[in-house]
Design a protein around this motif. Sequence first.
Motif, PDB file in Angstrom:
ATOM      1  N   PHE A  49      60.955  25.734  28.940  1.00 18.12           N
ATOM      2  CA  PHE A  49      61.929  26.155  29.941  1.00 18.12           C
ATOM      3  C   PHE A  49      61.565  27.519  30.536  1.00 18.12           C
ATOM      4  CE2 PHE A  49      64.292  23.109  27.366  1.00 18.12           C
ATOM      5  CZ  PHE A  49      64.881  22.335  28.346  1.00 18.12           C
ATOM      6  N   ALA A  50      60.414  28.055  30.168  1.00 16.87           N
ATOM      7  CA  ALA A  50      59.944  29.323  30.712  1.00 16.87           C
ATOM      8  C   ALA A  50      59.030  29.051  31.901  1.00 16.87           C
ATOM      9  CB  ALA A  50      59.207  30.125  29.648  1.00 16.87           C
ATOM     10  N   VAL A  51      59.426  29.547  33.065  1.00 20.51           N
ATOM     11  CA  VAL A  51      58.615  29.422  34.272  1.00 20.51           C
ATOM     12  C   VAL A  51      57.847  30.725  34.459  1.00 20.51           C
ATOM     13  CG1 VAL A  51      58.631  29.029  36.765  1.00 20.51           C
ATOM     14  CG2 VAL A  51      60.328  27.881  35.308  1.00 20.51           C
ATOM     15  N   LYS A  52      56.532  30.638  34.413  1.00 26.94           N
ATOM     16  CA  LYS A  52      55.721  31.840  34.600  1.00 26.94           C
ATOM     17  C   LYS A  52      55.506  32.065  36.090  1.00 26.94           C
ATOM     18  CE  LYS A  52      52.308  32.643  31.796  1.00 26.94           C
ATOM     19  NZ  LYS A  52      50.975  32.587  31.115  1.00 26.94           N
ATOM     20  N   GLN A  53      55.690  33.312  36.514  1.00 26.75           N
ATOM     21  CA  GLN A  53      55.425  33.680  37.905  1.00 26.75           C
ATOM     22  C   GLN A  53      54.250  34.656  37.927  1.00 26.75           C
ATOM     23  OE1 GLN A  53      58.410  34.586  41.327  1.00 26.75           O
ATOM     24  NE2 GLN A  53      57.974  36.569  40.419  1.00 26.75           N
ATOM     25  N   VAL A  54      53.134  34.210  38.489  1.00 32.58           N
ATOM     26  CA  VAL A  54      51.926  35.036  38.572  1.00 32.58           C
ATOM     27  C   VAL A  54      51.785  35.522  40.013  1.00 32.58           C
ATOM     28  CG1 VAL A  54      49.428  35.113  38.223  1.00 32.58           C
ATOM     29  CG2 VAL A  54      50.850  33.660  36.748  1.00 32.58           C
ATOM     30  N   GLN A  55      51.681  36.835  40.198  1.00 32.58           N
ATOM     31  CA  GLN A  55      51.558  37.405  41.538  1.00 32.58           C
ATOM     32  C   GLN A  55      50.238  38.174  41.670  1.00 32.58           C
ATOM     33  OE1 GLN A  55      55.369  38.869  43.406  1.00 32.58           O
ATOM     34  NE2 GLN A  55      55.981  39.099  41.263  1.00 32.58           N
ATOM     35  N   GLU A  56      49.558  37.923  42.777  1.00 33.43           N
ATOM     36  CA  GLU A  56      48.343  38.669  43.111  1.00 33.43           C
ATOM     37  C   GLU A  56      48.519  39.264  44.492  1.00 33.43           C
ATOM     38  OE1 GLU A  56      44.692  36.595  42.685  1.00 33.43           O
ATOM     39  OE2 GLU A  56      44.851  36.455  40.503  1.00 33.43           O
ATOM     40  N   LEU A  57      48.566  40.568  44.541  1.00 34.67           N
ATOM     41  CA  LEU A  57      48.756  41.300  45.792  1.00 34.67           C
ATOM     42  C   LEU A  57      47.412  41.911  46.183  1.00 34.67           C
ATOM     43  CD1 LEU A  57      51.241  41.984  47.595  1.00 34.67           C
ATOM     44  CD2 LEU A  57      51.407  44.144  46.344  1.00 34.67           C
ATOM     45  N   HIS A  58      46.874  41.521  47.338  1.00 34.20           N
ATOM     46  CA  HIS A  58      45.533  41.947  47.762  1.00 34.20           C
ATOM     47  C   HIS A  58      45.633  42.661  49.104  1.00 34.20           C
ATOM     48  CE1 HIS A  58      41.242  42.082  48.015  1.00 34.20           C
ATOM     49  NE2 HIS A  58      41.195  41.339  49.123  1.00 34.20           N
ATOM     50  N   ASN A  59      44.969  43.796  49.192  1.00 30.79           N
ATOM     51  CA  ASN A  59      44.975  44.600  50.419  1.00 30.79           C
ATOM     52  C   ASN A  59      43.640  44.420  51.142  1.00 30.79           C
ATOM     53  OD1 ASN A  59      45.288  46.463  52.446  1.00 30.79           O
ATOM     54  ND2 ASN A  59      45.699  48.221  51.099  1.00 30.79           N
ATOM     55  N   THR A  60      43.665  43.674  52.252  1.00 31.58           N
ATOM     56  CA  THR A  60      42.442  43.479  53.050  1.00 31.58           C
ATOM     57  C   THR A  60      42.374  44.463  54.218  1.00 31.58           C
ATOM     58  OG1 THR A  60      43.500  41.839  54.502  1.00 31.58           O
ATOM     59  CG2 THR A  60      42.454  41.029  52.481  1.00 31.58           C
ATOM     60  N   GLY A  61      43.387  45.345  54.297  1.00 33.06           N
ATOM     61  CA  GLY A  61      43.428  46.296  55.403  1.00 33.06           C
ATOM     62  C   GLY A  61      42.627  47.555  55.113  1.00 33.06           C
ATOM     63  N   THR A  62      42.841  48.566  55.958  1.00 30.92           N
ATOM     64  CA  THR A  62      42.087  49.820  55.845  1.00 30.92           C
ATOM     65  C   THR A  62      42.943  50.980  55.355  1.00 30.92           C
ATOM     66  OG1 THR A  62      42.572  50.297  58.183  1.00 30.92           O
ATOM     67  CG2 THR A  62      40.512  49.115  57.685  1.00 30.92           C
ATOM     68  N   ALA A  63      44.241  50.748  55.168  1.00 30.47           N
ATOM     69  CA  ALA A  63      45.140  51.813  54.714  1.00 30.47           C
ATOM     70  C   ALA A  63      45.788  51.426  53.389  1.00 30.47           C
ATOM     71  CB  ALA A  63      46.217  52.068  55.764  1.00 30.47           C
ATOM     72  N   PRO A  64      46.108  52.422  52.564  1.00 27.56           N
ATOM     73  CA  PRO A  64      46.792  52.114  51.299  1.00 27.56           C
ATOM     74  C   PRO A  64      48.171  51.511  51.562  1.00 27.56           C
ATOM     75  CG  PRO A  64      45.912  54.354  51.292  1.00 27.56           C
ATOM     76  CD  PRO A  64      45.820  53.863  52.704  1.00 27.56           C
ATOM     77  N   TRP A  65      48.612  50.729  50.606  1.00 30.76           N
ATOM     78  CA  TRP A  65      49.949  50.119  50.667  1.00 30.76           C
ATOM     79  C   TRP A  65      50.609  50.360  49.329  1.00 30.76           C
ATOM     80  CZ3 TRP A  65      52.845  46.590  47.995  1.00 30.76           C
ATOM     81  CH2 TRP A  65      53.944  46.012  48.640  1.00 30.76           C
ATOM     82  N   SER A  66      51.877  50.720  49.331  1.00 29.53           N
ATOM     83  CA  SER A  66      52.583  50.957  48.066  1.00 29.53           C
ATOM     84  C   SER A  66      53.907  50.211  48.067  1.00 29.53           C
ATOM     85  CB  SER A  66      52.823  52.456  47.841  1.00 29.53           C
ATOM     86  OG  SER A  66      53.656  52.978  48.855  1.00 29.53           O
ATOM     87  N   GLY A  67      54.309  49.752  46.916  1.00 34.29           N
ATOM     88  CA  GLY A  67      55.554  48.998  46.822  1.00 34.29           C
ATOM     89  C   GLY A  67      56.078  48.916  45.406  1.00 34.29           C
ATOM     90  N   PHE A  68      57.292  48.386  45.307  1.00 33.86           N
ATOM     91  CA  PHE A  68      57.983  48.225  44.025  1.00 33.86           C
ATOM     92  C   PHE A  68      58.281  46.741  43.828  1.00 33.86           C
ATOM     93  CE2 PHE A  68      58.935  52.299  45.845  1.00 33.86           C
ATOM     94  CZ  PHE A  68      58.954  53.206  44.789  1.00 33.86           C
ATOM     95  N   ALA A  69      57.789  46.168  42.753  1.00 34.34           N
ATOM     96  CA  ALA A  69      58.122  44.773  42.435  1.00 34.34           C
ATOM     97  C   ALA A  69      59.539  44.720  41.868  1.00 34.34           C
ATOM     98  CB  ALA A  69      57.135  44.210  41.425  1.00 34.34           C
ATOM     99  N   LYS A 100      59.259  51.962  50.401  1.00 32.15           N
ATOM    100  CA  LYS A 100      60.103  53.039  50.923  1.00 32.15           C
ATOM    101  C   LYS A 100      59.375  53.799  52.025  1.00 32.15           C
ATOM    102  CE  LYS A 100      58.747  56.307  47.279  1.00 32.15           C
ATOM    103  NZ  LYS A 100      59.266  57.236  46.243  1.00 32.15           N
ATOM    104  N   SER A 101      58.260  53.213  52.487  1.00 28.60           N
ATOM    105  CA  SER A 101      57.447  53.904  53.493  1.00 28.60           C
ATOM    106  C   SER A 101      57.552  53.262  54.874  1.00 28.60           C
ATOM    107  CB  SER A 101      55.981  53.902  53.053  1.00 28.60           C
ATOM    108  OG  SER A 101      55.530  52.560  52.907  1.00 28.60           O
ATOM    109  N   GLY A 102      58.383  52.228  54.996  1.00 27.27           N
ATOM    110  CA  GLY A 102      58.516  51.561  56.279  1.00 27.27           C
ATOM    111  C   GLY A 102      57.517  50.444  56.506  1.00 27.27           C
ATOM    112  N   GLN A 103      56.610  50.224  55.549  1.00 26.44           N
ATOM    113  CA  GLN A 103      55.634  49.149  55.680  1.00 26.44           C
ATOM    114  C   GLN A 103      56.309  47.793  55.431  1.00 26.44           C
ATOM    115  OE1 GLN A 103      53.084  51.053  52.648  1.00 26.44           O
ATOM    116  NE2 GLN A 103      51.388  50.801  54.088  1.00 26.44           N
ATOM    117  N   ASN A 104      55.716  46.745  55.999  1.00 24.75           N
ATOM    118  CA  ASN A 104      56.223  45.401  55.742  1.00 24.75           C
ATOM    119  C   ASN A 104      56.028  45.057  54.266  1.00 24.75           C
ATOM    120  OD1 ASN A 104      56.985  44.992  58.401  1.00 24.75           O
ATOM    121  ND2 ASN A 104      54.996  44.125  58.975  1.00 24.75           N
ATOM    122  N   ALA A 105      56.967  44.290  53.709  1.00 22.35           N
ATOM    123  CA  ALA A 105      56.894  43.941  52.290  1.00 22.35           C
ATOM    124  C   ALA A 105      57.364  42.511  52.084  1.00 22.35           C
ATOM    125  CB  ALA A 105      57.741  44.899  51.461  1.00 22.35           C
ATOM    126  N   PRO A 106      56.783  41.816  51.104  1.00 23.15           N
ATOM    127  CA  PRO A 106      57.204  40.433  50.814  1.00 23.15           C
ATOM    128  C   PRO A 106      58.462  40.390  49.955  1.00 23.15           C
ATOM    129  CG  PRO A 106      55.380  41.045  49.390  1.00 23.15           C
ATOM    130  CD  PRO A 106      55.612  42.224  50.304  1.00 23.15           C
TER     131      PRO A 106
END
Length: 566
Positions: free
Chosen positions: A189-209, A133-139
């Motif tokens: 029949f259960a597909v596990k989805q594992v997500q790793e979100l890594h910030n290599t930049g210099t500013a904080p990033w916030s988001g909602f999965a 909700k901050s205007g940052q790019n998001a996946p």
Amino acid sequence: MNQTRTFLLIAWLAVAFLLFQQWQAPAASAPTAAAPAQNTQILPQPGGSSLPALPNSAAAPVNAALPVGVEPSSQTVEIVTDIFRLTVDLKGVSIVRAELLTYPEKKAGSTNVLMLDTAPADFFVAQSGWLTKSGQNAPTHEVMFQTVDGKNTFTMADGQDRLSVPFIWTDPASGVRLTKTLVLTRGSFAVKQVQELHNTGTAPWSGFAYEQLKRIAPPPPSKTAGLTNPDSFSFVGSAWYSPADKYEKIKFTDYTDGDGVLQSPNKAIADGWFGMLQHHFVTVWLPGKGDTQTYTLAKEGDSAQPFYIIRGVSNESVLAPGATISREDQLWIGPKAQKAMNKVHPTLDLSVDYGIFAFLSQPLFWLLSKLHDLLGNWGWAIIAIVVVLKALLFPLSAKQYQSMAKMRAIQPRIEALKERYGDDRQKFAMAQMELYKKEKINPAAGCLPMLIPIPIFLALYWVLVESVELRQAEWIGWINDLTAPDPFFILPAINLVVMFLTQKLTPTPGMDPLQKKMMTFMPLIFGVMMAFFPAGLVLYWVTNGLLGLAQQYYMTKKFAHSHTHA
């Protein structure tokens, strides 16, 4: 058991049920109106934050467009296991096609059940992503990912128990990188989805999965469909579970009320799940343990054929420079196999919808499953459950048959009283009751045992038509599908004979000739009617009738000479 009387009651219940289903069924010619667009609103979010809502009241940050009628990209990856053939769109790592390799569409068919698909008439996809909700790019599910090695086909090898397929998205501007890995396990029949979100930049990033399911509604059932076609009345729609409110569900046609207002739960739920249900199969998102999500519904697109969406959005996550966030979700795409689903989540079996008879159907299915584990065949398990139930109800049924045998023994004396008093019904009734009292016969003694099998019959019907474990299950010889009608009508014919013999042993004291004539045709009428019911249900009824006939015959012989004196 008095098969004819019992079946009369069952027929009455069946007619009432059909009328109810006819009243409930949506009209094919009246498409549901789409929900009107609403202004962005602020929904309360646990933890003191707030979450801007999308125009269709679907909780999600406003800058993540989640556009109407998203078209899949041309870049896909195929993943094949022992039970799945999945097509994954590199746009968002959305699962856009799921073929169940161990579940053929028909018993002898060459095509398998498709759970997810992008075909216009069957559109149904599973999507996930991150929003800001901050205007940052998001996946979001709109951005393109890449596979690690550029492959477009991944196959689980013989002897391999687990297959992991990673996908990567990177935002050069912020330095945020998301690795989304689909993990598939042999036989699951259960597909596990594992997500790793890594910030290599210099500013904080916030988001909602978030995770969501999106589909068009299947065509409405035929107006002429009835109890013999479960697809005409099985629940189709969305459902969710929360520890506080338990299991809740809503039909697609009820997404909006009569005024077009969206009936969205807007609930913040921890340790829950949400999904979309259909006959025998279910697709469910299960967020990670301890995760709190806000569940919402949405309708998008053409009012004549809208997209129905159920979505869960997690609380805001803040990713500091150099930090990593990990989360695990599961997506169940497959049959409502209760034992397997319970291993994934202890309440997932609630998606097996037994309707108002769940309180009886669930223990019946448990007992039937135990007998199946013992005997290895669902047909023999049905026969065994009849024997078990007969044994449990033996004290009651013994009183019923004893009362019926006594009444049959004094039937000639009742006919004599009828001739003596002629048209004086009052004197005849008084004399009849005096005879009952003298012979210590209670004509109402058989009523309760006769009523008990009715709810069991109806509950077992729901078990047969809703439990995927019995789908296309064989018994012996010509019965290769217990949930379909007997192809040669052998069981219905046996049932007709059993009902006819049972009627011959059933006393009809005081019944007028017209009623007797009508009762003579009842076995034929209901025998024909049973020909269109699932073979497993007819097997249950035939076994129950044969055991009842044997017990009634024994009691009739036993008391034949005890009450024949004048």
